[in-house]
Design an enzyme around this catalytic site. Structure first.
Site, PDB file in Angstrom:
ATOM      1  N   ASP A 179       0.990  -1.178   0.024  1.00 32.64           N
ATOM      2  CA  ASP A 179      -0.118   0.148  -0.103  1.00 32.64           C
ATOM      3  C   ASP A 179       1.051   1.225  -0.087  1.00 32.64           C
ATOM      4  O   ASP A 179       1.492   1.439   0.937  1.00 32.64           O
ATOM      5  CB  ASP A 179      -0.813  -0.030   1.220  1.00 32.64           C
ATOM      6  CG  ASP A 179      -1.875   1.035   1.253  1.00 32.64           C
ATOM      7  OD1 ASP A 179      -1.399   2.385   1.087  1.00 32.64           O
ATOM      8  OD2 ASP A 179      -2.873   0.839   1.366  1.00 32.64           O
ATOM      9  N   HIS A 180       0.965   1.866  -1.149  1.00 34.20           N
ATOM     10  CA  HIS A 180       2.251   2.947  -1.020  1.00 34.20           C
ATOM     11  C   HIS A 180       1.924   4.114  -0.224  1.00 34.20           C
ATOM     12  O   HIS A 180       2.880   4.628  -0.009  1.00 34.20           O
ATOM     13  CB  HIS A 180       2.483   3.409  -2.620  1.00 34.20           C
ATOM     14  CG  HIS A 180       1.436   4.509  -3.119  1.00 34.20           C
ATOM     15  ND1 HIS A 180       0.031   4.033  -3.514  1.00 34.20           N
ATOM     16  CD2 HIS A 180       1.622   5.958  -3.133  1.00 34.20           C
ATOM     17  CE1 HIS A 180      -0.485   5.394  -3.608  1.00 34.20           C
ATOM     18  NE2 HIS A 180       0.411   6.197  -3.719  1.00 34.20           N
ATOM     19  N   HIS A 242      -5.625   2.772   1.186  1.00 34.12           N
ATOM     20  CA  HIS A 242      -4.883   4.018   1.713  1.00 34.12           C
ATOM     21  C   HIS A 242      -5.676   4.622   2.901  1.00 34.12           C
ATOM     22  O   HIS A 242      -5.010   4.833   3.930  1.00 34.12           O
ATOM     23  CB  HIS A 242      -4.826   4.962   0.653  1.00 34.12           C
ATOM     24  CG  HIS A 242      -4.328   4.349  -0.635  1.00 34.12           C
ATOM     25  ND1 HIS A 242      -3.368   3.499  -0.612  1.00 34.12           N
ATOM     26  CD2 HIS A 242      -4.404   4.788  -1.934  1.00 34.12           C
ATOM     27  CE1 HIS A 242      -2.879   3.274  -1.997  1.00 34.12           C
ATOM     28  NE2 HIS A 242      -3.590   4.190  -2.854  1.00 34.12           N
TER      29      HIS A 242
HETATM   30  C1  BG6 Z   1      -3.416   5.215  -6.221  1.00 34.58           C
HETATM   31  C2  BG6 Z   1      -4.888   5.312  -6.853  1.00 34.58           C
HETATM   32  O1  BG6 Z   1      -3.434   4.126  -5.369  1.00 34.58           O
HETATM   33  O2  BG6 Z   1      -3.120   6.392  -5.441  1.00 34.58           O
HETATM   34  C3  BG6 Z   1      -4.807   6.474  -7.412  1.00 34.58           C
HETATM   35  O3  BG6 Z   1      -5.082   4.377  -7.689  1.00 34.58           O
HETATM   36  C4  BG6 Z   1      -4.647   7.930  -6.760  1.00 34.58           C
HETATM   37  O4  BG6 Z   1      -6.095   6.888  -8.323  1.00 34.58           O
HETATM   38  C5  BG6 Z   1      -3.279   7.482  -6.155  1.00 34.58           C
HETATM   39  O5  BG6 Z   1      -4.366   8.999  -7.818  1.00 34.58           O
HETATM   40  C6  BG6 Z   1      -2.814   8.764  -5.218  1.00 34.58           C
HETATM   41  O6  BG6 Z   1      -1.499   8.519  -4.758  1.00 34.58           O
HETATM   42  P1  BG6 Z   1      -0.812   9.926  -4.384  1.00 34.58           P
HETATM   43  O7  BG6 Z   1       0.516   9.186  -3.747  1.00 34.58           O
HETATM   44  O8  BG6 Z   1      -0.426  10.614  -5.508  1.00 34.58           O
HETATM   45  O9  BG6 Z   1      -1.418  10.404  -3.268  1.00 34.58           O
END
Ligand code: BG6
Length: 485
Positions: A179-180, A242
């Site tokens: 989960d990044h 997230h």
């Molecule tokens: C991703 C989603 O997991 O996270 C995207 O699939 C979203 O839709 C993105 O734009 C947002 O990530 P960050 O790191 O830019 O907040």
């Protein structure tokens, strides 16, 4: 760190180019890769090693956080990369793959430590893990690990099926679910912020906290991902993973030790105590929105239904706001408000802790109460922590004003989420990966929401692109006497 083989499914794909190769490269520049390191890139195309290596190099030119090193150093890095064409459904192909890996292991004197990275579309997760198991690729004398990207299932049922399937080939402690958001330095910092600071730890409960607000707003729309996004919506794309992870990281209590097991245990306790909704509760506790035309930074943009690839009849959610309750002794009666959406006013991810304000009347002036103390944790795009306090202003007859104390260190060169996460997976630290319990319990909370949306028993509120979401989201907090910060 142990020498190992990094087996990458989806080596010609977008994620590999944008995130995975740059992450490996920056780890290499920091001397954080093992001495003997072999990358086997897999894809359907018939590529040679040369084509593969130059595609990796190109991706570094475009996406590396740091400039490219001199050619000798670059060459050494690229030498680790070998390509092998594989049709993921072809069982025989895995046997050849095993030979290729073993040959490289022998050449480079690498013990059988294998990390399999599934950077592919979710429909291939099952077949790949079954074939890893059946072909003997996973029967190693060393360790094996699996990194898997989201989405982890499409609902509770499919998530369980996927997990059951992966579990045939890998033990839970071998599975690293990415989960990044858990790789974002400020999300990783939440635990230290709350627990390494006794003054905050003492206040981290329902005695002092009035409510918690977690926002992830984005200015982008559906972009070119209509096919995926129109099936997923904000609830699956952002909320189930997230947003829930940020909730857990914020609400967890002090772990016994700072270890993957203890931290994930505490996160699980949060999810165990999360109050589940019925389908009918969704009507009052969840706000569903969809963007219409508007302006983002003075530039007109179309509404969701006019985006390429989206049907005019789509009821997909591009915005969600929800009120959640954690029924345990620490958080009883503290609402957690969570919202996320596309095409909103700004790109910002932040967590706001609003403290109770028992003395607000004592210092009230001209019928104005004092402002509550706020702890604001900005995750994205800036990493910042600030605290809002009240203070007398001698230049203004000693009246109370809010002041903000900013604790941000100016960190240049902060590593990317993928760098931190891949490094952790290489060294076997699962702290910032989602445990199956967390995934399952968050699907449990989300499931009635999916059903209520599918049955359309919840209104779909339009909101203008460039706004902070529908009016109903503001009203959700107003009902409790709060507002979004
Ligand atoms: C991703 C989603 O997991 O996270 C995207 O699939 C979203 O839709 C993105 O734009 C947002 O990530 P960050 O790191 O830019 O907040």
């Amino acid at each position: 760190m142990n020498s190992m083989t990094f087996v990458l499914f989806g080596a010609t794909g977008d994620l590999a180019k944008r995130k995975i190769y740059p992450a490996l490269y920056n780890l290499y520049l920091d001397d954080k890769l093992p001495d003997s390191f072999s990358v086997i890139g897999l894809g359907r195309r018939e590529w040679t090693n040369d084509i593969f290596q130059s595609s990796v190099e190109q991706s570094l030119e475009s996406f590396s956080r740091r400039p490219l090193a001199d050619s000798a150093k670059m060459e050494k890095f690229l030498r680790a990369f070998h390509y092998h064409a594989l049709d993921v459904g072809d069982t025989e192909g895995y046997k050849q793959l095993l030979e290729v890996i073993q040959q490289r292991e022998a050449e480079l004197n690498i013990p059988e430590n294998r990390l399999f990275y599934l950077s592919v579309a979710p429909e291939f997760f099952d077949i790949i893990s079954s074939n890893i198991y059946a072909s003997g690729l996973g029967s190693t004398k060393g360790w094996k690990r699996l990194i898997i990207e989201k989405p982890f299932g499409h609902d509770l049922q499919t998530a369980r099926e996927l997990n059951a399937n992966l579990s045939r080939a890998f033990e839970e402690d071998e599975i690293y679910r990415i989960d990044h958001y858990l790789g974002k330095p400020m999300v990783q910092n939440l635990e230290a912020l709350g627990f390494a600071n006794p003054i905050l730890q003492a206040l981290w409960n329902n005695e002092y906290i009035a409510n918690v607000q977690i926002t992830a707003s984005e200015t982008v729309g559906v972009e070119t991902r209509a096919g995926y996004y129109d099936q997923a919506g904000a609830i699956r794309d952002m909320f189930q993973n997230h947003m829930m992870q940020m909730l857990m990281m914020t609400a967890m209590q002090l772990p016994k030790r700072i270890s993957a097991t203890d931290i994930r245990n505490e996160k699980r306790k949060v999810m165990d105590a999360l109050r589940l909704l019925t389908k009918e509760d969704v009507i009052t506790e969840v706000v569903r929105g969809q963007y219409t035309f508007g302006e983002i930074g003075a530039k007109p943009v179309v509404g969701y239904k006019d985006e390429p690839g989206i049907e005019a009849s789509s009821t997909n959610d591009t915005f969600i706001a929800a009120r959640l309750w954690i029924d345990d002794e620490f958080w009883k009666d503290v609402p957690f408000y969570i919202r996320t959406g596309k095409r909103m006013h700004e790109k910002s991810t932040k967590i706001v802790i609003e403290f109770k304000n028992p003395l607000k009347d004592l210092y009230a002036h001209e019928d104005k109460e004092t402002a509550p103390n706020l702890l604001v944790i900005e995750v994205n795009p800036d990493s910042r922590v600030s605290l809002q306090l009240n203070s007398k202003n001698p230049l203004n007859d000693g009246k109370l004003e809010t002041i903000t104390i900013d604790f941000s260190a100016n960190l240049d060169e902060v590593p990317e989420a993928y760098e931190l996460l891949i490094f952790d997976a290489l060294r076997g630290d699962a702290t910032f990966f989602a445990h199956w319990h967390e995934v399952e319990l968050s699907w449990k909370w989300v499931q009635p929401v999916l059903e209520a949306f599918a049955e359309n028993i919840v209104p779909l509120h339009p909101y203008n692109a460039g706004s902070m979401g529908p009016e109903a989201s503001r009203e959700l907090l107003e009902q409790d006497g709060f507002k979004w910060w």
